[in-house]
Design an enzyme around this catalytic site. Structure first.
Site, PDB file in Angstrom:
ATOM      1  CB  SER A  44      41.811  20.707  15.250  1.00  0.00           C
ATOM      2  OG  SER A  44      41.727  21.033  13.809  1.00  0.00           O
ATOM      3  CG  LEU A 108      41.641  24.102   9.715  1.00  0.00           C
ATOM      4  CD1 LEU A 108      41.803  24.535  11.249  1.00  0.00           C
ATOM      5  CD2 LEU A 108      42.586  24.697   8.685  1.00  0.00           C
ATOM      6  CB  ILE A 139      38.237  20.725   4.643  1.00  0.00           C
ATOM      7  CG1 ILE A 139      39.507  21.178   3.885  1.00  0.00           C
ATOM      8  CG2 ILE A 139      37.180  21.759   5.010  1.00  0.00           C
ATOM      9  CD1 ILE A 139      40.076  22.372   4.770  1.00  0.00           C
ATOM     10  CE  LYS A 140      36.061  18.059  12.673  1.00  0.00           C
ATOM     11  NZ  LYS A 140      36.497  17.857  14.306  1.00  0.00           N
ATOM     12  CB  ILE A 141      31.967  20.323   5.888  1.00  0.00           C
ATOM     13  CG1 ILE A 141      33.138  20.839   4.930  1.00  0.00           C
ATOM     14  CG2 ILE A 141      30.620  20.719   5.536  1.00  0.00           C
ATOM     15  CD1 ILE A 141      32.833  20.880   3.407  1.00  0.00           C
TER      16      ILE A 141
END
EC number: 2.2.1.2
Length: 363
Positions: A44, A108, A139-141
């Protein structure tokens, strides 16, 4: 199931869907894609959520409750997005269990406005990790310069990370270094390395879009549509170098698993190109291809999956990059522009998301 999708999976490529919405979840569409189209993960981003909120009535009930409670707009956005991610993670949990935690993942992204602030990015990553509370979360960074230490810190705390917005080979190498440093720090803390997963999202089609524009200006249209694939192939070569290193082998012996290359932005932007260009030309073992549904359908219908289309073509990829340089394409400038544009686009989508929630946050 599609023979093409089965072939792609058989070559060691994990198929992820680059989309999520509550409508997709409540109708069982995601479960159907898992059963029928080999989908084993979901990604996403702010653009996807902004689009989802603008369609239908799936969010109305929750939006009403949030308004009655008088929550802030930003808290409402967190509640809405984490609800969908948690639901998708539960749908994909059987895949996660069946693959030993490799796939069945849902991503996310942290607030993209924090992309240039490492400390705030880490704080947001911790908050989202706690809010979703699912082991199959990523977790998208963003892979900005400031994002690199945030990647290391998050991984060192046992947070699984999807590193996003990677365009350049140099930055990709820095991302892999940040990943290894994170695992080494986690090991020093006594954490279970096998429980910490990571992927590195290397963007493809946007590279062609920017370079094709410059090739038109340079009068070199014969080189168009080649840069994205060549760049990604060389990224895989860099990945192979890292996983052959002694540094990685020590971590692997301690239970760590590789940070898989993920091909992102695989929907073609130029209608003259094959809709499966960034799928059938980037087949390699141990990779992820995250596709918009349109690309997924095109792959199922007409992709030409013929085997490994990455490792046998390293020399060709180098030759392509050399030809682009000779044509006057400034690679360093291209990737710098793309990173800045990428951050700006996600910030704009985040603002759109906030605006949409603001309009609908009424009792």
């Amino acid at each position: 199931m599609s023979e093409n999708l089965n072939k792609l999976t058989g070559q060691g490529v994990s198929i992820w869907l680059d989309d999520i919405s509550r409508e997709r979840l409540r109708t069982g569409n995601l479960e159907q894609l898992i059963r029928e189209k080999n989908v084993v993960g979901v990604t996403s981003n702010p653009t996807i959520f902004a689009s989802a909120l603008g369609k239908g009535d799936a969010y109305d009930a929750q939006m009403h409750d949030l308004a009655v409670r008088g929550v802030s707009v930003e808290e409402a956005v967190r509640a809405i997005t984490t609800y969908d991610i948690r639901w998708a993670a539960d749908v994909l949990r059987p895949v996660y269990d069946a693959t030993g935690g490799v796939d069945g993942r849902v991503s996310l992204e942290v607030d993209p406005r924090l992309a240039r602030d490492a400390e705030k990015t880490v704080a947001e990553a911790r908050a989202l990790w706690w809010l979703v509370d699912r082991p199959n979360l990523f977790i998208k960074i963003p892979a900005t310069q400031e994002g690199l230490p945030a990647i290391t810190q998050a991984l060192s705390e046992g947070i699984s990370v999807n590193v996003t917005l990677i365009f350049s080979l140099e930055r990709y190498r820095a991302v892999m270094d940040a990943w290894l440093a994170g695992l080494e720090a986690a090991q020093a803390k006594g954490l279970d390395l096998a429980a910490i997963e990571s992927v590195a999202s290397f963007f493809v089609s946007r590279v062609d879009t920017e370079i094709d524009k410059r090739l038109d200006q340079a009068g070199k249209p014969e080189l168009k549509g080649q840069a994205g694939v060549a760049n990604a192939r060389l990224a895989y070569a860099a990945y192979e170098e890292v996983v052959a290193s002694e540094r990685w082998q020590r971590l692997r012996a301690a239970g760590a698993r590789p940070q898989r290359p993920l091909w992102a932005s695989t929907g073609v932007k130029n209608p003259d190109y094959s809709p499966t260009l960034y799928v059938d030309q980037l087949v390699a073992p141990g990779t992820v291809n995250t596709m918009p549904e349109k690309t997924l359908d095109a792959t199922a219908a007409r992709a030409a999956i013929t085997g490994d289309t990455v490792r046998p073509f390293y020399e060709q990829a180098w030759n392509t990059m050399a030809a682009l340089k000779e044509a006057g394409i400034d690679y360093d400038d291209v990737v710098a522009v793309l990173e800045e544009e990428g951050v700006q686009k996600f910030e704009a989508s985040w603002d759109e998301l906030l605006e949409s929630v603001t309009k609908n946050l009424v009792p």
